[in-house]
Design a protein around this motif. Structure first.
Motif, mmCIF file in Angstrom:
data_model
loop_
_atom_site.group_PDB
_atom_site.id
_atom_site.type_symbol
_atom_site.label_atom_id
_atom_site.label_comp_id
_atom_site.label_asym_id
_atom_site.label_seq_id
_atom_site.Cartn_x
_atom_site.Cartn_y
_atom_site.Cartn_z
ATOM 1 N N ALA A 98 0.858 -1.185 0.000
ATOM 2 C CA ALA A 98 0.000 0.000 0.000
ATOM 3 C C ALA A 98 0.894 1.234 0.000
ATOM 4 O O ALA A 98 1.811 1.329 0.828
ATOM 5 N N VAL A 99 0.638 2.123 -0.927
ATOM 6 C CA VAL A 99 1.444 3.339 -1.015
ATOM 7 C C VAL A 99 0.533 4.557 -0.942
ATOM 8 O O VAL A 99 -0.627 4.500 -1.330
ATOM 9 N N SER A 100 1.085 5.636 -0.444
ATOM 10 C CA SER A 100 0.332 6.881 -0.386
ATOM 11 C C SER A 100 0.359 7.534 -1.772
ATOM 12 O O SER A 100 1.224 7.217 -2.599
ATOM 13 N N PRO A 101 -0.547 8.454 -2.020
ATOM 14 C CA PRO A 101 -0.514 9.152 -3.312
ATOM 15 C C PRO A 101 0.825 9.853 -3.577
ATOM 16 O O PRO A 101 1.316 9.835 -4.699
ATOM 17 N N ILE A 102 1.431 10.429 -2.548
ATOM 18 C CA ILE A 102 2.704 11.117 -2.756
ATOM 19 C C ILE A 102 3.822 10.113 -3.054
ATOM 20 O O ILE A 102 4.723 10.397 -3.841
ATOM 21 N N GLN A 103 3.750 8.912 -2.473
ATOM 22 C CA GLN A 103 4.741 7.878 -2.802
ATOM 23 C C GLN A 103 4.592 7.429 -4.247
ATOM 24 O O GLN A 103 5.590 7.227 -4.950
ATOM 25 N N MET A 104 3.340 7.280 -4.710
ATOM 26 C CA MET A 104 3.118 6.881 -6.099
ATOM 27 C C MET A 104 3.595 7.970 -7.042
ATOM 28 O O MET A 104 4.244 7.699 -8.059
ATOM 29 N N CYS A 105 3.284 9.204 -6.689
ATOM 30 C CA CYS A 105 3.751 10.342 -7.487
ATOM 31 C C CYS A 105 5.284 10.341 -7.544
ATOM 32 O O CYS A 105 5.870 10.573 -8.599
ATOM 33 N N ASN A 106 5.910 10.084 -6.421
ATOM 34 C CA ASN A 106 7.367 10.061 -6.370
ATOM 35 C C ASN A 106 7.948 8.956 -7.245
ATOM 36 O O ASN A 106 8.996 9.143 -7.863
ATOM 37 N N LEU A 107 7.272 7.809 -7.322
ATOM 38 C CA LEU A 107 7.734 6.743 -8.203
ATOM 39 C C LEU A 107 7.750 7.235 -9.655
ATOM 40 O O LEU A 107 8.747 7.087 -10.360
ATOM 41 N N PHE A 108 6.635 7.844 -10.080
ATOM 42 C CA PHE A 108 6.575 8.348 -11.456
ATOM 43 C C PHE A 108 7.587 9.457 -11.688
ATOM 44 O O PHE A 108 8.218 9.530 -12.742
ATOM 45 N N CYS A 109 7.758 10.324 -10.704
ATOM 46 C CA CYS A 109 8.739 11.404 -10.837
ATOM 47 C C CYS A 109 10.164 10.855 -10.902
ATOM 48 O O CYS A 109 11.006 11.399 -11.619
ATOM 49 N N THR A 110 10.429 9.789 -10.171
ATOM 50 C CA THR A 110 11.752 9.165 -10.227
ATOM 51 C C THR A 110 12.045 8.676 -11.640
ATOM 52 O O THR A 110 13.146 8.885 -12.166
ATOM 53 N N ILE A 111 11.064 8.066 -12.262
ATOM 54 C CA ILE A 111 11.236 7.622 -13.649
ATOM 55 C C ILE A 111 11.423 8.834 -14.560
ATOM 56 O O ILE A 111 12.324 8.865 -15.391
#
Length: 177
Positions: A98-111
């Motif tokens: 389970a990830v928070s919205p900011i963690q998911m956003c950070n994953l996409f931003c990392t890419i």
């Protein structure tokens, strides 16, 4: 290329389904078509399953990002000692984590940032009444998570999810999403 079992796959005592039955798919098409089975089968090729945990942690899952907002949560990334034999397969398509919205956003931003995880922030700067900068936030690299060439390939694949795959509702005319 992975055989996606025409929509139903049994592994580690569980059954994984795809919305549509697929035969052979390459990794690009697995992502574009959102094949749970294809993602799970790709994990079968990884001998050291701790690699999945290490990447999830490296992307920031299971830990607060440090963003300056109240109530941030860690999300949920179970320690490997609590994993079942099915956990790595489920994680491959987004279950048992389970990830928070900011963690998911950070994953996409990392890419998007070529594989480098950055510390997110909300406020760029704080000014005093005279307009002088009292405090300034800026980009801060935390760590490299994936190689730049890997991030480049993922960006193209993710764009294809919107162009031709399961994310077509996110299309915006005139903009590459």
């Amino acid at each position: 290329r992975f055989f996606c079992e025409n929509g139903e796959f049994k592994v580690a005592g569980e059954t994984i389904h795809d919305v549509h039955g697929y035969g052979w798919l390459n990794l690009h098409d697995i992502l574009v078509k959102s094949s749970n089975i294809g993602m799970a089968k790709s994990v079968q090729k990884i001998e050291d399953k701790s690699l999945i945990y290490r990447y999830a942690r490296s992307f920031g899952f299971g830990a607060k990002t440090g963003i300056e907002l109240p109530g941030e949560v860690n999300g949920q990334l179970h320690d490997m000692s609590k994993w079942s034999g099915f956990t790595p397969y489920a994680m491959a398509y987004g279950h048992e984590v389970a990830v928070s919205p900011i963690q998911m956003c950070n994953l996409f931003c990392t890419i998007a940032n070529g594989g480098v995880l950055m510390r997110p922030y909300i406020v760029k700067e704080i000014l005093d009444p005279q307009g002088r900068v009292m405090e300034r936030n800026g980009s801060k690299a935390i760590r490299r998570v994936i190689e730049e060439r890997t991030a480049d390939v993922l960006k193209l694949m993710m764009a294809d999810v919107v162009k031709e795959g399961t994310g077509q509702r996110a299309k915006i005319d005139g903009i590459d999403v």
